[in-house]
Motif scaffolding. Structure first.
Motif, mmCIF file in Angstrom:
data_model
loop_
_atom_site.group_PDB
_atom_site.id
_atom_site.type_symbol
_atom_site.label_atom_id
_atom_site.label_comp_id
_atom_site.label_asym_id
_atom_site.label_seq_id
_atom_site.Cartn_x
_atom_site.Cartn_y
_atom_site.Cartn_z
ATOM 1 N N LEU A 194 0.851 -1.185 0.000
ATOM 2 C CA LEU A 194 0.000 0.000 0.000
ATOM 3 C C LEU A 194 0.887 1.235 0.000
ATOM 4 N N ALA A 195 0.456 2.262 -0.679
ATOM 5 C CA ALA A 195 1.208 3.518 -0.706
ATOM 6 C C ALA A 195 0.730 4.422 0.424
ATOM 7 N N ALA A 196 0.712 3.890 1.636
ATOM 8 C CA ALA A 196 0.280 4.660 2.802
ATOM 9 C C ALA A 196 1.469 5.455 3.331
ATOM 10 N N SER A 197 1.328 6.766 3.345
ATOM 11 C CA SER A 197 2.437 7.605 3.766
ATOM 12 C C SER A 197 1.921 8.868 4.435
ATOM 13 N N GLN A 256 -4.118 9.420 9.052
ATOM 14 C CA GLN A 256 -3.856 8.607 10.236
ATOM 15 C C GLN A 256 -4.214 7.170 9.880
ATOM 16 N N PHE A 257 -3.347 6.232 10.262
ATOM 17 C CA PHE A 257 -3.509 4.852 9.823
ATOM 18 C C PHE A 257 -3.798 3.861 10.948
ATOM 19 N N GLY A 258 -4.092 4.349 12.139
ATOM 20 C CA GLY A 258 -4.434 3.450 13.237
ATOM 21 C C GLY A 258 -3.239 2.923 14.007
ATOM 22 N N ASP A 259 -2.063 3.466 13.769
ATOM 23 C CA ASP A 259 -0.857 3.121 14.520
ATOM 24 C C ASP A 259 -0.591 4.321 15.429
ATOM 25 N N ALA A 260 -1.064 4.244 16.666
ATOM 26 C CA ALA A 260 -1.051 5.397 17.570
ATOM 27 C C ALA A 260 0.320 6.062 17.665
ATOM 28 N N LYS A 261 1.371 5.266 17.800
ATOM 29 C CA LYS A 261 2.716 5.828 17.949
ATOM 30 C C LYS A 261 3.115 6.646 16.719
ATOM 31 N N GLU A 305 -8.648 10.160 10.633
ATOM 32 C CA GLU A 305 -8.592 8.748 11.004
ATOM 33 C C GLU A 305 -9.059 7.856 9.854
ATOM 34 N N ASN A 306 -8.606 6.625 9.886
ATOM 35 C CA ASN A 306 -8.996 5.602 8.906
ATOM 36 C C ASN A 306 -8.612 5.969 7.475
ATOM 37 N N ALA A 307 -7.508 6.687 7.301
ATOM 38 C CA ALA A 307 -7.066 7.068 5.960
ATOM 39 C C ALA A 307 -6.671 5.851 5.130
ATOM 40 N N ARG A 308 -6.477 4.721 5.776
ATOM 41 C CA ARG A 308 -6.160 3.489 5.048
ATOM 42 C C ARG A 308 -7.242 3.181 4.016
ATOM 43 N N GLU A 309 -8.475 3.506 4.339
ATOM 44 C CA GLU A 309 -9.574 3.259 3.404
ATOM 45 C C GLU A 309 -9.402 4.082 2.130
ATOM 46 N N ILE A 310 -8.881 5.294 2.265
ATOM 47 C CA ILE A 310 -8.620 6.121 1.085
ATOM 48 C C ILE A 310 -7.494 5.497 0.271
ATOM 49 N N VAL A 311 -6.458 5.019 0.960
ATOM 50 C CA VAL A 311 -5.322 4.378 0.289
ATOM 51 C C VAL A 311 -5.785 3.142 -0.482
ATOM 52 N N LEU A 312 -6.667 2.362 0.113
ATOM 53 C CA LEU A 312 -7.167 1.161 -0.565
ATOM 54 C C LEU A 312 -7.905 1.507 -1.854
#
Length: 92
Positions: free
Chosen positions: A16-19, A34-39, A61-68
């Motif tokens: 995934l191009a999550a950045s 934000q990808f759900g990794d609190a740290k 929050e939940n930006a992973r859904e946009i990446v997908l």
């Protein structure tokens, strides 16, 4: 079928191009994925807050859904032309 609030599954090993660098800089604000990794989410907010001290930094929050779906915060905020662009093909 996915229920509301469930993450879209992906095959193991699929990249995934999550950045966090795919943030959006607005007038007086910074919108950061934000990808759900609190740290790491908190670190991204901290770094961008220090980098842009006169801006409000807001995490999405939940930006992973946009990446997908094939983009991220900066990608989905890009301008669209007011009118379609016509392209000449074969000298037309």
């Amino acid at each position: 079928m996915l229920q509301e609030g469930e993450a879209k599954p992906r095959l193991a090993g699929t990249r995934l191009a999550a950045s966090y660098v795919n943030f959006y800089l607005a007038n007086g604000g910074v919108i950061v994925p934000q990808f759900g990794d609190a740290k790491r989410d908190e670190e991204a907010i901290r770094v961008l807050s220090e980098t842009y001290p006169h801006h409000s930094v807001v995490g999405i929050e939940n930006a992973r859904e946009i990446v997908l779906a094939g983009g991220n915060i900066h990608c989905i905020t890009q301008q669209q032309p007011a009118e379609p662009i016509s392209v000449a093909v074969n000298g037309d």
